[in-house]
Design a protein around this motif. Structure first.
Motif, mmCIF file in Angstrom:
data_model
loop_
_atom_site.group_PDB
_atom_site.id
_atom_site.type_symbol
_atom_site.label_atom_id
_atom_site.label_comp_id
_atom_site.label_asym_id
_atom_site.label_seq_id
_atom_site.Cartn_x
_atom_site.Cartn_y
_atom_site.Cartn_z
ATOM 1 N N ILE A 1 0.916 -1.170 -0.025
ATOM 2 C CA ILE A 1 -0.101 0.097 -0.053
ATOM 3 C C ILE A 1 0.985 1.223 -0.038
ATOM 4 O O ILE A 1 0.743 2.051 -0.681
ATOM 5 C CB ILE A 1 -0.893 0.123 1.194
ATOM 6 N N PRO A 2 1.956 1.281 0.982
ATOM 7 C CA PRO A 2 2.635 2.668 0.976
ATOM 8 C C PRO A 2 3.468 2.681 -0.338
ATOM 9 O O PRO A 2 3.775 3.808 -0.751
ATOM 10 C CB PRO A 2 3.492 2.675 1.943
ATOM 11 N N TRP A 3 3.915 1.594 -0.930
ATOM 12 C CA TRP A 3 4.815 1.613 -2.218
ATOM 13 C C TRP A 3 3.808 2.277 -3.247
ATOM 14 O O TRP A 3 4.224 3.206 -4.110
ATOM 15 C CB TRP A 3 5.018 0.011 -2.429
ATOM 16 N N VAL A 4 2.514 1.677 -3.677
ATOM 17 C CA VAL A 4 1.898 2.312 -4.536
ATOM 18 C C VAL A 4 1.230 3.561 -4.369
ATOM 19 O O VAL A 4 1.207 4.586 -5.117
ATOM 20 C CB VAL A 4 0.629 1.304 -4.938
ATOM 21 N N LEU A 5 0.833 3.874 -2.961
ATOM 22 C CA LEU A 5 0.235 5.102 -2.522
ATOM 23 C C LEU A 5 1.610 6.090 -2.788
ATOM 24 O O LEU A 5 0.907 7.453 -3.237
ATOM 25 C CB LEU A 5 0.140 4.984 -1.135
ATOM 26 N N ALA A 6 2.621 6.000 -2.427
ATOM 27 C CA ALA A 6 3.562 7.060 -2.580
ATOM 28 C C ALA A 6 3.828 7.365 -4.119
ATOM 29 O O ALA A 6 3.822 8.576 -4.343
ATOM 30 C CB ALA A 6 5.199 6.799 -1.796
ATOM 31 N N TRP A 7 3.935 6.373 -4.874
ATOM 32 C CA TRP A 7 4.180 6.730 -6.313
ATOM 33 C C TRP A 7 2.961 7.404 -6.983
ATOM 34 O O TRP A 7 2.960 8.196 -7.857
ATOM 35 C CB TRP A 7 4.397 5.623 -7.316
ATOM 36 N N SER A 8 1.777 7.010 -6.449
ATOM 37 C CA SER A 8 0.274 7.774 -6.900
ATOM 38 C C SER A 8 0.335 9.296 -6.408
ATOM 39 O O SER A 8 -0.026 10.135 -7.347
ATOM 40 C CB SER A 8 -0.944 7.137 -6.375
ATOM 41 N N GLN A 9 0.779 9.622 -5.137
ATOM 42 C CA GLN A 9 0.833 10.818 -4.568
ATOM 43 C C GLN A 9 1.794 12.073 -5.450
ATOM 44 O O GLN A 9 1.537 12.715 -5.721
ATOM 45 C CB GLN A 9 1.258 10.821 -3.278
ATOM 46 N N SER A 10 2.966 11.220 -6.016
ATOM 47 C CA SER A 10 3.977 12.088 -6.769
ATOM 48 C C SER A 10 3.581 12.025 -8.113
ATOM 49 O O SER A 10 4.277 12.557 -9.031
ATOM 50 C CB SER A 10 5.320 11.347 -6.538
ATOM 51 N N ARG A 11 2.347 11.482 -8.529
ATOM 52 C CA ARG A 11 1.900 11.240 -9.753
ATOM 53 C C ARG A 11 2.767 10.498 -10.855
ATOM 54 O O ARG A 11 2.378 10.741 -12.133
ATOM 55 C CB ARG A 11 1.634 12.808 -10.299
ATOM 56 N N VAL A 12 3.668 9.880 -10.497
ATOM 57 C CA VAL A 12 4.422 8.859 -11.529
ATOM 58 C C VAL A 12 3.668 7.585 -11.742
ATOM 59 O O VAL A 12 3.726 7.117 -12.748
ATOM 60 C CB VAL A 12 5.927 8.548 -10.628
ATOM 61 N N MET A 13 3.122 6.891 -11.074
ATOM 62 C CA MET A 13 2.190 5.784 -10.981
ATOM 63 C C MET A 13 2.951 4.717 -11.462
ATOM 64 O O MET A 13 2.426 3.702 -12.100
ATOM 65 C CB MET A 13 0.925 6.141 -11.924
ATOM 66 N N LEU A 14 4.094 4.611 -10.924
ATOM 67 C CA LEU A 14 4.938 3.692 -11.576
ATOM 68 C C LEU A 14 4.899 2.294 -11.641
ATOM 69 O O LEU A 14 5.021 1.611 -12.622
ATOM 70 C CB LEU A 14 6.635 4.066 -11.085
ATOM 71 N N PRO A 15 4.200 1.569 -10.565
ATOM 72 C CA PRO A 15 3.505 0.493 -10.413
ATOM 73 C C PRO A 15 2.583 0.068 -11.344
ATOM 74 O O PRO A 15 2.311 -1.096 -11.669
ATOM 75 C CB PRO A 15 2.967 0.196 -8.942
ATOM 76 N N GLY A 16 1.886 0.906 -12.141
ATOM 77 C CA GLY A 16 0.822 0.663 -12.927
ATOM 78 C C GLY A 16 1.444 0.638 -14.648
ATOM 79 O O GLY A 16 0.599 0.357 -15.475
ATOM 80 N N TRP A 17 2.654 0.660 -14.683
ATOM 81 C CA TRP A 17 3.199 0.671 -16.145
ATOM 82 C C TRP A 17 4.527 0.351 -16.695
ATOM 83 O O TRP A 17 4.966 -0.175 -17.538
ATOM 84 C CB TRP A 17 2.399 1.908 -16.725
ATOM 85 N N TYR A 18 5.434 0.549 -15.609
ATOM 86 C CA TYR A 18 6.621 0.530 -15.826
ATOM 87 C C TYR A 18 7.318 -0.802 -16.203
ATOM 88 O O TYR A 18 6.887 -1.817 -15.620
ATOM 89 C CB TYR A 18 7.707 1.107 -14.580
ATOM 90 N N GLY A 19 7.968 -0.735 -17.553
ATOM 91 C CA GLY A 19 8.570 -2.090 -17.785
ATOM 92 C C GLY A 19 7.846 -2.593 -19.239
ATOM 93 O O GLY A 19 8.243 -3.120 -20.046
ATOM 94 N N THR A 20 6.511 -2.064 -19.059
ATOM 95 C CA THR A 20 5.681 -2.776 -20.239
ATOM 96 C C THR A 20 6.227 -2.142 -21.567
ATOM 97 O O THR A 20 6.185 -2.886 -22.466
ATOM 98 C CB THR A 20 4.250 -2.193 -19.937
ATOM 99 N N GLY A 21 6.371 -0.718 -21.695
ATOM 100 C CA GLY A 21 6.647 -0.234 -22.982
ATOM 101 C C GLY A 21 8.129 -0.872 -23.429
ATOM 102 O O GLY A 21 8.060 -1.239 -24.646
ATOM 103 N N SER A 22 9.187 -0.735 -22.751
ATOM 104 C CA SER A 22 10.401 -1.721 -23.214
ATOM 105 C C SER A 22 10.053 -2.955 -23.589
ATOM 106 O O SER A 22 10.544 -3.657 -24.567
ATOM 107 C CB SER A 22 11.160 -1.791 -22.067
ATOM 108 N N ALA A 23 9.102 -3.897 -22.944
ATOM 109 C CA ALA A 23 8.780 -5.408 -23.306
ATOM 110 C C ALA A 23 8.243 -5.332 -24.753
ATOM 111 O O ALA A 23 8.801 -5.935 -25.656
ATOM 112 C CB ALA A 23 7.748 -5.835 -22.300
ATOM 113 N N PHE A 24 7.063 -4.350 -25.122
ATOM 114 C CA PHE A 24 6.773 -4.282 -26.361
ATOM 115 C C PHE A 24 7.700 -3.846 -27.325
ATOM 116 O O PHE A 24 7.865 -4.484 -28.423
ATOM 117 C CB PHE A 24 5.452 -3.265 -26.286
#
Length: 929
Positions: A760-783
């Protein structure tokens, strides 16, 4: 928030949201009205200076969106702001977010009503649409009966650190919703606007959040409020209607003997990493839940007695009702047989409550009668009244309040909701090792190999002897754990087996992890495997969380079921085995795409394991609110499950502000509960995967993509030197713990490792800073790599496009990712990155984030053919366009206050301001953690 609110000037909105101005004008009108009233309230309460600051922040935020000014100019507005001025500005934009939520919810209702009035087909995710699909499928009655045996849809309410709104605020927001609903029907009277002004004034003058650390008792109260607000009314309705609809279609099948919708809770039973959960808390959680159920029954019985006023001179009754009423000696009721019967029921239920509840109930009736031992006994008496009414010309009366009460009793019993217990497997190992050493079973259980552990545990489970007795010299941890499990055993004895239906094992990695939990249940009297007919009312549920654990979960279960003793326990529970899948830790472990595919693969493997071992598998999805923790539209997510993974049963966690967004009042709750049931029925009875012979190819492609995505994610998160330092400095993760947000620590252990940080704090922190990293990072590179490394780039693109067109899982993964990308804002994220003092580290990490963000958006457009991230979600597109400029000041103020707090500013208002910005952003984003 003035009358000329720029929310009414949606530059380009028609193109971006694909919804014309005419369709969205009523919502904008609602937002304008609520914003104007809020603005007037701020001016009246704080004067022109504060109002002007709020209004300037609003105007400048819209100028940023239109690229008329640089973000740095808006940030400068708040640099050096007096903390006394910052608080009302934060509160203003936070409260606007709450009011915007109301406007959007009302607009969705309005749009649905328009569709219905126009005679359009029912919308997907509604039960009406599902029934039409089932009718068209011409399903065989035997297959339907088999598939829906033991059917269960269970939303499980869990705690969340950003859902800190006080009950007064919650209730006030509900009243505002009702007023806006009246207004939406065409009642634009001055009285409604005056009442809106009173309610908004009340909300403004009420503290939005508590200043003290949130206690588990607060979280328990927060979870239970949804029953009084909606569940007690709506869940019985949906259960009755679904049962009637299915039995009408398949009258020869005994469908849904038990209610399909049965809610659950983790609040007060989930002690994984939360030292504040104790035996007293378990008793409070189960007891308070029961009190809510009994209070509801007493209110309904009081009303039922008042309504069933029929005279014996005018109606006939059954002998059963006459016998039931004989214990009522009230002379005033001598000629009113139904009232006499209901009073006896009321009195016996009062005797039950007095005996099993910790507090004497309100609205009780003492006639000195014996208690009900089980809810079934109470239901039998209510059924007798129902039979008498229906048999003597009073069926319409039986179909009203009495029917609702009987339906409520079927689902809520004496317990209201099932409280799951949860603990980490490492704790179980430590406690069992201590118990074995104390009892002389083995001096060093922890030092044994897995096979030796299993043999020792099976031997212990095959006996009835306890491992400890009074006066055992156990550690504080062992005493606490045993007391907690004994408190759960008490709840089962007092409120019934549904009070504690499951024991969840976090970080389950082996058969011994399952058996260790079984030993603790045995020690508390909740398990007896020493008999030909084993007893275990509590299901032992492994939670597979990391990607590696998900990959071997089916193997662990296959090995466990090969043990005669464990198989006998499963057989005693109707050959049913529940398995929980962890979305949060798998994402934190391997990133968005790798985690989603690991979950899908794990489900495929578990389904095959269940087929081979001939058990009925129930999957429990540990979803959070945000996409990075398994969130996203529930209907699409359920339909995207692998074939055979639902089988009539589904449990999933509901967390934080998402709970309020879904279940805060009856209409919302009805719509969202319908969605869960509709998707479960479709996934169970229809072919929703649609891959056919293309499945093997699709699975191989995803194996490849997931591996690439995990490597790209690991390169940033696990392999970049200083990444943890960057994360802690560029997000408010440290403050989540330091400012006492939530009742549990932010980490399972006192370390700074990402692996030990709670999801929860891992995701919450990235959401607050508006990066939202857990919801997308790595996917673009894979494709990008998949396309580039293939023999023909155009062919690689077409493969991915075909997956997107044909496969609900892949389409849902991309759709949810697009939602996250649309809510991210790397311009704002750059302001947070400035909190990182090491310039080289800042440029390295943020540079990687920027590159991957750009790459992921490009790949999404290439695969989907959409240059608009929210092309398939116009409702969210409207939300993002209308409200996101109002988030801008909250982010800038959060950065400013974080900078002060970290520099040693101990002003209480600085800390409160940070907490308020977190709550405001969470409310506005609606799925932040």
């Amino acid at each position: 928030m003035a009358q000329n609110s720029e929310v009414l000037a949606p530059i380009g909105a028609v193109h971006r949201t694909q919804v014309g101005r005419e369709a969205t004008e009523p919502m904008r009108e609602d937002i304008r009205l609520l914003g104007a009233i809020l603005g007037d309230t701020i001016r009246e309460q704080h004067g022109e200076t504060v109002f002007d600051l709020v209004e300037r922040a609003r105007v400048e935020s819209f100028r940023v969106r239109r690229s008329e000014i640089d973000r740095a100019e808006l940030a400068e507005l708040f640099r050096g702001i007096d903390s006394r001025d910052a608080i009302p500005v934060i509160r203003a934009f936070t409260q606007f977010a709450l009011l915007a939520n109301v406007a959007e919810d009302i607009h969705r209702e309005r749009r649905r009503a328009i569709h219905v009035a126009a005679g359009e087909p029912p919308q997907d995710s509604s039960l009406a649409a599902t029934y039409a699909k089932l009718d068209a499928a011409d399903l065989d009655v035997d297959s339907v009966a088999e598939a829906l045996a033991g059917a269960l849809v269970s939303p499980v309410i869990t705690a969340h650190p950003t859902e800190t709104r006080r009950r007064t605020v919650f209730d006030t927001q509900h009243r505002i919703t009702e007023l806006m609903r009246q207004r939406a029907t065409g009642d634009g009277s001055a009285e409604i606007e005056s009442e809106l002004r009173r309610q908004i004034l009340t909300m403004w003058q009420t503290a939005l959040i508590r200043l003290s650390r949130l206690k588990i008792s607060d979280e328990i109260e927060t979870g239970l409020r949804y029953y009084q607000a909606a569940f007690l009314e709506v869940i019985p309705q949906v259960n009755a209607e679904v049962r009637a609809a299915l039995q009408h279609r398949w009258p020869d099948a005994d469908l849904l003997a038990r209610p399909i919708l049965r809610p659950g809770s983790w609040i007060g039973g989930d002690r994984d990493g939360n030292p504040n959960v104790t035996a007293a808390i378990v008793r409070m959680a189960t007891g308070n839940a029961a009190e809510v159920a009994f209070a509801h029954y007493f209110v309904e019985l009081t009303a039922l007695e008042r309504e069933l006023s029929m005279s014996a001179r005018l109606v006939r009754i059954t002998d059963e009702v006459a016998a039931l009423g004989q214990d009522c000696h009230d002379a005033a009721r001598a000629d009113e047989p139904y009232r006499r019967a209901v009073r006896v029921i009321h009195a016996r239920l009062t005797a039950t409550a007095v005996e099993i509840l910790d507090r004497r109930p309100d609205h009780g009736l003492d006639l000195g009668l014996p208690r009900y031992e089980t809810p079934a006994q109470l239901l039998a008496d209510l059924d007798a009244v129902d039979v008498s009414l229906r048999g003597h010309g009073s069926a319409p009366l039986a179909d009203d309040r009495l029917a609702r009460l009987r339906e409520a009793l079927r689902v809520f019993g004496f317990h209201l909701s099932g409280l799951d217990m949860r603990q980490n497997s490492d704790v179980h190992e430590e406690v069992v090792a201590e118990l074995f050493a104390w009892a002389g079973v083995h001096p060093d259980y922890a030092g044994l190999a897995e096979a030796e552990r299993v043999e020792l545990l099976l031997g212990e489970l095959a006996t009835r002897r306890p491992l400890t007795g009074g006066g055992a010299g156990l550690s504080e941890l062992a005493v606490k754990e045993l007391d907690i499990v004994r408190a759960a055993a008490r709840a089962v004895r007092v409120f019934g087996p549904d009070a504690v239906p499951n024991y969840v094992i976090s970080m389950c990695r082996s058969v011994s992890d399952l058996l260790e939990a079984a030993v603790l249940l045995k020690e508390a009297g909740l398990l007896d495997a020493a008999d030909e007919r084993p007893y275990c009312p509590v299901g032992i549920v492994p939670l597979f969380e990391t990607i590696e654990d998900l990959q071997r979960g089916a193997s662990v279960m296959r090995d466990a079921l090969a043990l005669p003793l464990y198989r006998a326990l499963v057989r005693a529970r109707g050959d049913s085995q529940e398995v929980m899948l962890g979305y949060s830790d798998s994402n934190k472990d391997g990133g968005y795409l790798a985690a989603n595919w690991a979950l899908y693969r794990a489900e495929l493997d578990l389904v095959e394991m269940a087929r081979q071992t001939r058990i009925r598998l129930r999957l429990f999805h540990g979803r959070g609110g945000t996409v990075g923790r398994g969130g996203g539209p529930s209907y699409d997510a359920i339909l995207a499950q692998p074939p055979g993974a639902v089988r009539g049963s589904l449990r999933l966690t509901e967390q934080g502000e998402v709970i309020a967004a879904k279940y805060a009042e009856p209409r919302l709750a009805r719509r969202n509960l319908e969605t869960l049931v509709a998707a479960t029925l479709e996934s169970t009875l229809l072919d929703t995967e649609g891959l056919g012979e293309f499945a093997d190819t699709a699975y191989q492609v995803l194996d490849d993509l997931a591996g690439r995505a995990q490597r790209a994610y690991a390169e940033l998160v696990h392999q970049t030197p200083g990444f943890v330092d960057y994360f802690e400095a560029s997000t408010p993760v440290s403050e989540i713990g330091a400012l006492n947000i939530g009742s549990r620590p932010t980490s399972r252990k006192p370390t700074t490792d990402i692996s030990d940080l709670r999801a929860i704090p891992w995701v919450l922190a990235w959401s607050q800073s508006r990066v939202m990293l857990p919801g997308w990072y790595g996917t673009g590179s894979a494709f990008e790599q998949f396309i580039a490394d293939g023999p023909n780039p155009a062919e690689g693109v077409e493969v991915l496009r075909e997956l997107y067109r044909r496969w609900p899982f892949f389409a849902t993964v991309l759709s949810n990712m697009a939602q996250v990308l649309a809510k991210s804002d790397l311009g704002l994220a750059a302001r947070y990155a400035e909190l990182v003092e090491d310039v080289a580290l800042r440029e390295l990490v943020f540079g990687k984030i920027q590159d991957e963000h750009r790459r992921t958006i490009v790949m999404h457009e290439l695969i989907t053919g959409q240059d608009d991230l929210l092309a398939d979600n116009p409702a969210l597109a409207r939300s993002v366009f209308n409200r996101f400029p109002y988030l801008e000041p909250l982010n800038h103020l959060q950065v400013e206050l974080l900078r002060r707090y970290r520099s040693g500013d101990d002003d209480e208002r600085v800390q409160r301001g940070i907490l308020l910005t977190m709550s405001g952003l969470a409310s506005a984003l609606r799925n932040s953690g």
